[in-house]
Design a protein around this motif. Structure first.
Motif, PDB file in Angstrom:
ATOM      1  N   UNK A  46       0.845  -1.200   0.000  1.00  0.00           N
ATOM      2  CA  UNK A  46       0.000   0.000   0.000  1.00  0.00           C
ATOM      3  C   UNK A  46       0.881   1.252   0.000  1.00  0.00           C
ATOM      4  N   UNK A  47       0.576   2.240  -0.859  1.00  0.00           N
ATOM      5  CA  UNK A  47       1.402   3.458  -0.911  1.00  0.00           C
ATOM      6  C   UNK A  47       1.445   4.167   0.433  1.00  0.00           C
ATOM      7  N   UNK A  48       2.610   4.747   0.754  1.00  0.00           N
ATOM      8  CA  UNK A  48       2.796   5.457   2.020  1.00  0.00           C
ATOM      9  C   UNK A  48       3.496   6.778   1.796  1.00  0.00           C
ATOM     10  N   UNK A  49       3.271   7.711   2.722  1.00  0.00           N
ATOM     11  CA  UNK A  49       3.962   8.990   2.754  1.00  0.00           C
ATOM     12  C   UNK A  49       4.711   9.089   4.078  1.00  0.00           C
ATOM     13  N   UNK A  50       6.022   9.390   4.004  1.00  0.00           N
ATOM     14  CA  UNK A  50       6.837   9.573   5.196  1.00  0.00           C
ATOM     15  C   UNK A  50       7.164  11.064   5.295  1.00  0.00           C
ATOM     16  N   UNK A  51       6.614  11.744   6.299  1.00  0.00           N
ATOM     17  CA  UNK A  51       6.764  13.194   6.454  1.00  0.00           C
ATOM     18  C   UNK A  51       7.925  13.483   7.402  1.00  0.00           C
ATOM     19  N   UNK A  52       8.824  14.374   6.979  1.00  0.00           N
ATOM     20  CA  UNK A  52       9.975  14.713   7.821  1.00  0.00           C
ATOM     21  C   UNK A  52      10.285  16.201   7.713  1.00  0.00           C
ATOM     22  N   UNK A  53      11.053  16.699   8.693  1.00  0.00           N
ATOM     23  CA  UNK A  53      11.561  18.066   8.662  1.00  0.00           C
ATOM     24  C   UNK A  53      12.974  18.039   9.218  1.00  0.00           C
ATOM     25  N   UNK A  54      13.889  18.651   8.496  1.00  0.00           N
ATOM     26  CA  UNK A  54      15.310  18.677   8.886  1.00  0.00           C
ATOM     27  C   UNK A  54      15.849  17.271   9.134  1.00  0.00           C
ATOM     28  N   UNK A  55      15.387  16.319   8.337  1.00  0.00           N
ATOM     29  CA  UNK A  55      15.887  14.959   8.438  1.00  0.00           C
ATOM     30  C   UNK A  55      15.258  14.126   9.529  1.00  0.00           C
ATOM     31  N   UNK A  56      14.313  14.699  10.281  1.00  0.00           N
ATOM     32  CA  UNK A  56      13.665  13.971  11.374  1.00  0.00           C
ATOM     33  C   UNK A  56      12.245  13.587  10.949  1.00  0.00           C
ATOM     34  N   UNK A  57      11.954  12.306  10.947  1.00  0.00           N
ATOM     35  CA  UNK A  57      10.626  11.829  10.568  1.00  0.00           C
ATOM     36  C   UNK A  57       9.620  12.163  11.670  1.00  0.00           C
ATOM     37  N   UNK A  58       8.479  12.740  11.272  1.00  0.00           N
ATOM     38  CA  UNK A  58       7.470  13.099  12.267  1.00  0.00           C
ATOM     39  C   UNK A  58       6.168  12.317  12.111  1.00  0.00           C
ATOM     40  N   UNK A  59       5.923  11.747  10.954  1.00  0.00           N
ATOM     41  CA  UNK A  59       4.726  10.922  10.829  1.00  0.00           C
ATOM     42  C   UNK A  59       4.795  10.064   9.570  1.00  0.00           C
TER      43      UNK A  59
END
Length: 218
Positions: free
Chosen positions: A1-14
């Motif tokens: 199933x397709x997924x989205x990995x959300x990050x900021x400044x290299x840190x995954x948040x969700x």
């Protein structure tokens, strides 16, 4: 199933799985993927899914939507593509290779946190030995006091989006705490952390968004 990995400044948040034909992204709380940041429009973009095919469409956002560094209005996505929304990066995965990230743990009144997971079985290889590290976060105050959350994933994020979000990342030799977003910086043993990840040790006290916690490693 397709997924989205959300990050900021290299840190995954969700991590978000795409399960609908239309998945919206924006700052407003009614979106499927909420990013509470002023650089993100209220209704910023939408992901269209037909079967295993996914397209991203910008909804006339103020700061635009970028795919692999190029502005996009509507564009098909391939496995590994990176969508940029403000300072946030969203990695698209069309298969199950995106595993290993924990969803954000948000403190809410009356919430029930998952119980601590059992200790992993002994492993023979160095890489597996690193995964054998066992640690939990004990919540000491607030509505969730007394609960434990096992740090079984590569990254676990905690806090309240828009106010204070921090991450606890599993490394080969232990765990580190880092600030992700929000004006409130996490407290580590009574001291505010800076921009550099802080190593965690058994018994360390943490405080974030008014909630007191303890890191316990065995």
């Amino acid at each position: 199933m397709p997924k989205m990995i959300v990050s900021i400044d290299g840190v995954v948040i969700k991590e978000v799985q795409l399960t609908k034909e239309r998945t919206t992204l924006g700052r407003r709380p009614y979106n499927d993927i909420v990013i509470d940041n002023l650089a993100v429009s209220g209704e910023h973009a939408v992901f269209h899914m037909q079967g295993e095919d996914v397209e991203v469409e910008d909804l006339g956002s103020t700061n635009g939507t970028y795919v692999n560094g190029k502005a996009a209005k509507r564009q098909p996505l391939r496995n590994g593509d990176t969508i940029e929304v403000g300072k946030y990066k969203i990695r698209f995965h069309s298969d199950e290779e995106a595993g290993g990230f924990e969803k954000t743990m948000i403190f809410k009144p009356g919430m029930v946190l998952p119980p601590a997971m059992p200790r992993p079985a002994p492993a023979a290889t160095p890489a597996a030995a690193a995964a054998q590290l066992h640690a939990v976060i004990k919540v000491l105050s607030g509505a969730a006091a007394g609960r434990e959350v096992a740090l079984t994933k590569v990254v676990t994020t905690i806090g309240k989006p828009g106010l204070a979000v921090a991450s606890i990342t599993r490394r080969h030799n232990g765990f580190v705490l880092a600030h992700v977003e929000g004006p409130d910086m996490p407290l580590h043993n009574g001291q505010r952390i800076g921009g550099t990840p802080v190593p965690l040790h058994n018994g360390d006290r943490l405080e974030l968004a008014g909630t007191e916690m303890q890191f316990v490693q065995s």
